[in-house]
Motif scaffolding. Structure first.
Motif, PDB file in Angstrom:
ATOM      1  N   ALA A   1      -5.170  18.002  38.432  1.00 44.04           N
ATOM      2  CA  ALA A   1      -5.841  19.223  38.857  1.00 44.04           C
ATOM      3  C   ALA A   1      -6.851  18.935  39.958  1.00 44.04           C
ATOM      4  CB  ALA A   1      -6.530  19.883  37.664  1.00 44.04           C
ATOM      5  N   ALA A   2      -7.542  17.813  39.848  1.00 44.65           N
ATOM      6  CA  ALA A   2      -8.506  17.442  40.891  1.00 44.65           C
ATOM      7  C   ALA A   2      -7.794  17.195  42.212  1.00 44.65           C
ATOM      8  CB  ALA A   2      -9.292  16.202  40.464  1.00 44.65           C
ATOM      9  N   ILE A   3      -6.655  16.529  42.156  1.00 51.31           N
ATOM     10  CA  ILE A   3      -5.898  16.273  43.383  1.00 51.31           C
ATOM     11  C   ILE A   3      -5.437  17.583  44.004  1.00 51.31           C
ATOM     12  CG2 ILE A   3      -3.727  15.320  44.255  1.00 51.31           C
ATOM     13  CD1 ILE A   3      -4.236  12.964  42.265  1.00 51.31           C
ATOM     14  N   GLU A   4      -4.951  18.513  43.206  1.00 50.52           N
ATOM     15  CA  GLU A   4      -4.522  19.811  43.731  1.00 50.52           C
ATOM     16  C   GLU A   4      -5.681  20.549  44.374  1.00 50.52           C
ATOM     17  OE1 GLU A   4      -1.489  21.220  44.088  1.00 50.52           O
ATOM     18  OE2 GLU A   4      -0.811  19.215  43.502  1.00 50.52           O
ATOM     19  N   ASP A   5      -6.849  20.490  43.758  1.00 48.86           N
ATOM     20  CA  ASP A   5      -8.018  21.157  44.337  1.00 48.86           C
ATOM     21  C   ASP A   5      -8.401  20.514  45.665  1.00 48.86           C
ATOM     22  OD1 ASP A   5     -10.280  23.077  44.115  1.00 48.86           O
ATOM     23  OD2 ASP A   5     -11.448  21.233  44.099  1.00 48.86           O
ATOM     24  N   ASN A   6      -8.296  19.210  45.755  1.00 54.68           N
ATOM     25  CA  ASN A   6      -8.608  18.523  47.008  1.00 54.68           C
ATOM     26  C   ASN A   6      -7.608  18.863  48.112  1.00 54.68           C
ATOM     27  OD1 ASN A   6     -10.936  16.296  47.039  1.00 54.68           O
ATOM     28  ND2 ASN A   6     -10.170  16.525  44.954  1.00 54.68           N
ATOM     29  N   LEU A   7      -6.363  19.043  47.750  1.00 53.10           N
ATOM     30  CA  LEU A   7      -5.376  19.452  48.754  1.00 53.10           C
ATOM     31  C   LEU A   7      -5.705  20.840  49.298  1.00 53.10           C
ATOM     32  CD1 LEU A   7      -2.099  18.142  47.079  1.00 53.10           C
ATOM     33  CD2 LEU A   7      -3.363  17.107  48.976  1.00 53.10           C
ATOM     34  N   ARG A   8      -6.188  21.736  48.423  1.00 57.18           N
ATOM     35  CA  ARG A   8      -6.635  23.051  48.898  1.00 57.18           C
ATOM     36  C   ARG A   8      -7.849  22.910  49.806  1.00 57.18           C
ATOM     37  NH1 ARG A   8      -5.171  24.395  43.520  1.00 57.18           N
ATOM     38  NH2 ARG A   8      -7.316  24.060  42.801  1.00 57.18           N
ATOM     39  N   ALA A   9      -8.752  22.012  49.447  1.00 57.59           N
ATOM     40  CA  ALA A   9      -9.947  21.811  50.270  1.00 57.59           C
ATOM     41  C   ALA A   9      -9.584  21.294  51.656  1.00 57.59           C
ATOM     42  CB  ALA A   9     -10.898  20.840  49.568  1.00 57.59           C
TER      43      ALA A   9
ATOM     44  N   ARG B   1     -10.332   5.919  43.724  1.00 56.19           N
ATOM     45  CA  ARG B   1      -9.472   5.379  44.779  1.00 56.19           C
ATOM     46  C   ARG B   1      -8.058   5.963  44.688  1.00 56.19           C
ATOM     47  NH1 ARG B   1      -8.717  -0.691  47.221  1.00 56.19           N
ATOM     48  NH2 ARG B   1      -6.661  -0.347  48.111  1.00 56.19           N
ATOM     49  N   ASP B   2      -7.525   6.084  43.481  1.00 58.63           N
ATOM     50  CA  ASP B   2      -6.185   6.669  43.322  1.00 58.63           C
ATOM     51  C   ASP B   2      -6.141   8.088  43.878  1.00 58.63           C
ATOM     52  OD1 ASP B   2      -5.336   4.340  42.112  1.00 58.63           O
ATOM     53  OD2 ASP B   2      -5.414   5.151  40.065  1.00 58.63           O
ATOM     54  N   GLY B   3      -7.192   8.864  43.601  1.00 57.71           N
ATOM     55  CA  GLY B   3      -7.242  10.230  44.101  1.00 57.71           C
ATOM     56  C   GLY B   3      -7.289  10.286  45.617  1.00 57.71           C
ATOM     57  N   LEU B   4      -8.088   9.434  46.212  1.00 56.25           N
ATOM     58  CA  LEU B   4      -8.166   9.388  47.674  1.00 56.25           C
ATOM     59  C   LEU B   4      -6.818   8.999  48.277  1.00 56.25           C
ATOM     60  CD1 LEU B   4     -11.655   7.686  48.007  1.00 56.25           C
ATOM     61  CD2 LEU B   4     -11.088  10.005  48.774  1.00 56.25           C
ATOM     62  N   GLU B   5      -6.178   8.014  47.687  1.00 56.41           N
ATOM     63  CA  GLU B   5      -4.868   7.600  48.203  1.00 56.41           C
ATOM     64  C   GLU B   5      -3.845   8.728  48.098  1.00 56.41           C
ATOM     65  OE1 GLU B   5      -4.133   4.107  45.865  1.00 56.41           O
ATOM     66  OE2 GLU B   5      -4.935   2.754  47.407  1.00 56.41           O
ATOM     67  N   ALA B   6      -3.963   9.541  47.054  1.00 54.60           N
ATOM     68  CA  ALA B   6      -2.997  10.629  46.851  1.00 54.60           C
ATOM     69  C   ALA B   6      -3.145  11.730  47.893  1.00 54.60           C
ATOM     70  CB  ALA B   6      -3.156  11.212  45.446  1.00 54.60           C
ATOM     71  N   ILE B   7      -4.369  12.003  48.332  1.00 53.32           N
ATOM     72  CA  ILE B   7      -4.574  13.125  49.261  1.00 53.32           C
ATOM     73  C   ILE B   7      -4.624  12.691  50.721  1.00 53.32           C
ATOM     74  CG2 ILE B   7      -5.812  14.409  47.488  1.00 53.32           C
ATOM     75  CD1 ILE B   7      -8.406  13.838  49.089  1.00 53.32           C
ATOM     76  N   LEU B   8      -4.759  11.401  50.977  1.00 54.95           N
ATOM     77  CA  LEU B   8      -4.953  10.943  52.348  1.00 54.95           C
ATOM     78  C   LEU B   8      -3.803  11.303  53.290  1.00 54.95           C
ATOM     79  CD1 LEU B   8      -6.689   9.538  54.421  1.00 54.95           C
ATOM     80  CD2 LEU B   8      -5.897   7.316  53.530  1.00 54.95           C
ATOM     81  N   PRO B   9      -2.527  11.181  52.883  1.00 50.49           N
ATOM     82  CA  PRO B   9      -1.466  11.575  53.823  1.00 50.49           C
ATOM     83  C   PRO B   9      -1.578  13.035  54.275  1.00 50.49           C
ATOM     84  CG  PRO B   9      -0.551  10.274  52.034  1.00 50.49           C
ATOM     85  CD  PRO B   9      -1.965  10.580  51.652  1.00 50.49           C
ATOM     86  N   THR B  10      -1.961  13.919  53.360  1.00 49.52           N
ATOM     87  CA  THR B  10      -2.131  15.327  53.723  1.00 49.52           C
ATOM     88  C   THR B  10      -3.294  15.500  54.674  1.00 49.52           C
ATOM     89  OG1 THR B  10      -1.188  16.042  51.619  1.00 49.52           O
ATOM     90  CG2 THR B  10      -2.538  17.646  52.803  1.00 49.52           C
ATOM     91  N   ALA B  11      -4.393  14.789  54.412  1.00 51.62           N
ATOM     92  CA  ALA B  11      -5.555  14.872  55.302  1.00 51.62           C
ATOM     93  C   ALA B  11      -5.210  14.371  56.700  1.00 51.62           C
ATOM     94  CB  ALA B  11      -6.712  14.076  54.716  1.00 51.62           C
ATOM     95  N   ARG B  12      -4.487  13.267  56.761  1.00 54.76           N
ATOM     96  CA  ARG B  12      -4.093  12.747  58.078  1.00 54.76           C
ATOM     97  C   ARG B  12      -3.219  13.751  58.825  1.00 54.76           C
ATOM     98  NH1 ARG B  12      -2.533   6.774  55.797  1.00 54.76           N
ATOM     99  NH2 ARG B  12      -4.587   5.745  56.089  1.00 54.76           N
ATOM    100  N   ALA B  13      -2.258  14.332  58.127  1.00 55.87           N
ATOM    101  CA  ALA B  13      -1.350  15.292  58.766  1.00 55.87           C
ATOM    102  C   ALA B  13      -2.107  16.506  59.275  1.00 55.87           C
ATOM    103  CB  ALA B  13      -0.267  15.709  57.788  1.00 55.87           C
ATOM    104  N   ALA B  14      -3.187  16.905  58.569  1.00 56.40           N
ATOM    105  CA  ALA B  14      -3.970  18.068  58.957  1.00 56.40           C
ATOM    106  C   ALA B  14      -5.052  17.732  59.976  1.00 56.40           C
ATOM    107  CB  ALA B  14      -4.612  18.689  57.721  1.00 56.40           C
TER     108      ALA B  14
END
Length: 268
Positions: free
Chosen positions: A78-86, A120-133
């Protein structure tokens, strides 16, 4: 102090919503704004982006992403999903960064290394989306007093070690209130260089009556904010100085007075 000034909306959160903050910045000739996501959601992301753009303001950051540690897999997901929205919201606002308050120990846990691994796991999970954006994840180290409940990321050195490990798309948000005490602060700011994505200013009062909600207006406490600003500029940061006051005292004041005081302190 130098640099352009930005209002973090938490500074006037008790009396102004985001629309009033945008109008207030324009009225006081404050060039930057950094919304918290609660006021952003209350206004609506598209409407906020439009009004900020029309006012000619720069979004110096979006607060906040992070809060990754959780007691179970569902909570972490759920935290990862919220970060993707952010990340999507930061992209829509054309924010300079998404400020990451990475989270404390899960309820009932004493496993500090485990919480840091979740971060760290959470950051690694969202980083590809952040880079793409094209959204920079700005890791904000918080004072060690917050380690249990808000951030297991406590020092600039820790944040930069993560930047080194994660690579492109990750930087640091340096808040005077959280880093001023660190005996390695000068060396770590120099190490950070152009990875500094945000600079937050507020002061440490003596006595401090609340370790979270008694921040001082820049110039009212013991932090050498001018000196820290000089360090980040020497490291290559030329961005805004963002005033972020979590303060019951200042929340009780009229927001126009708060913004006028911010501007006066910024000129010192």
């Amino acid at each position: 102090m130098g640099s352009a000034l930005s209002l973090n909306t938490v500074t006037v959160k008790e009396k102004w919503g985001l629309a009033e903050c945008i109008e207030g910045c324009a009225r006081h000739a404050i060039e930057g704004i950094s919304p918290w996501r609660d006021v952003l959601h209350a206004m609506g992301v598209a409407a906020a982006a439009r009004q900020i753009r029309d006012a000619g303001l720069t979004v110096t950051g979006l607060c906040r992403g992070g809060m990754f540690p959780a007691p179970d897999a569902a909570g972490r997901a759920a935290a990862i999903e919220d970060n993707l929205r952010a990340i999507e919201e930061a992209h829509t606002l054309n924010a300079a960064c998404l400020v990451m308050v990475c989270g404390g120990l899960p309820p009932g846990s004493k496993d500090l290394p485990g919480a840091r691994a979740m971060m760290r796991d959470g950051l690694e999970a969202i980083l590809p989306t952040a880079r793409a954006a094209g959204v920079t994840l700005a890791l904000e180290p918080l004072h060690p007093m917050t380690c249990a409940d808000r951030s297991v990321l406590s020092t600039t050195a820790q944040a930069l070690d993560l930047c080194d490990a994660l690579g492109e798309g990750v930087g640091v948000a340096l808040d005077c209130y959280h880093i001023w005490w660190d005996p390695e602060v000068a060396a770590q700011i120099a190490r950070a260089g152009r990875r500094i994505a945000a600079f937050h200013a507020c002061d440490w009062l003596v006595p401090t009556t609340d370790l979270v909600l008694d921040r001082g207006m820049p110039g009212d406490g013991v932090i050498d904010i001018v000196g820290l600003r000089a360090m980040v500029e020497a490291a290559g940061y030329q961005g805004f100085t963002e005033v972020e006051l979590l303060s019951r005292r200042w929340w009780a004041e009229e927001p126009d007075h708060v913004l006028a005081t911010m501007k006066a302190s910024h000129r010192c």
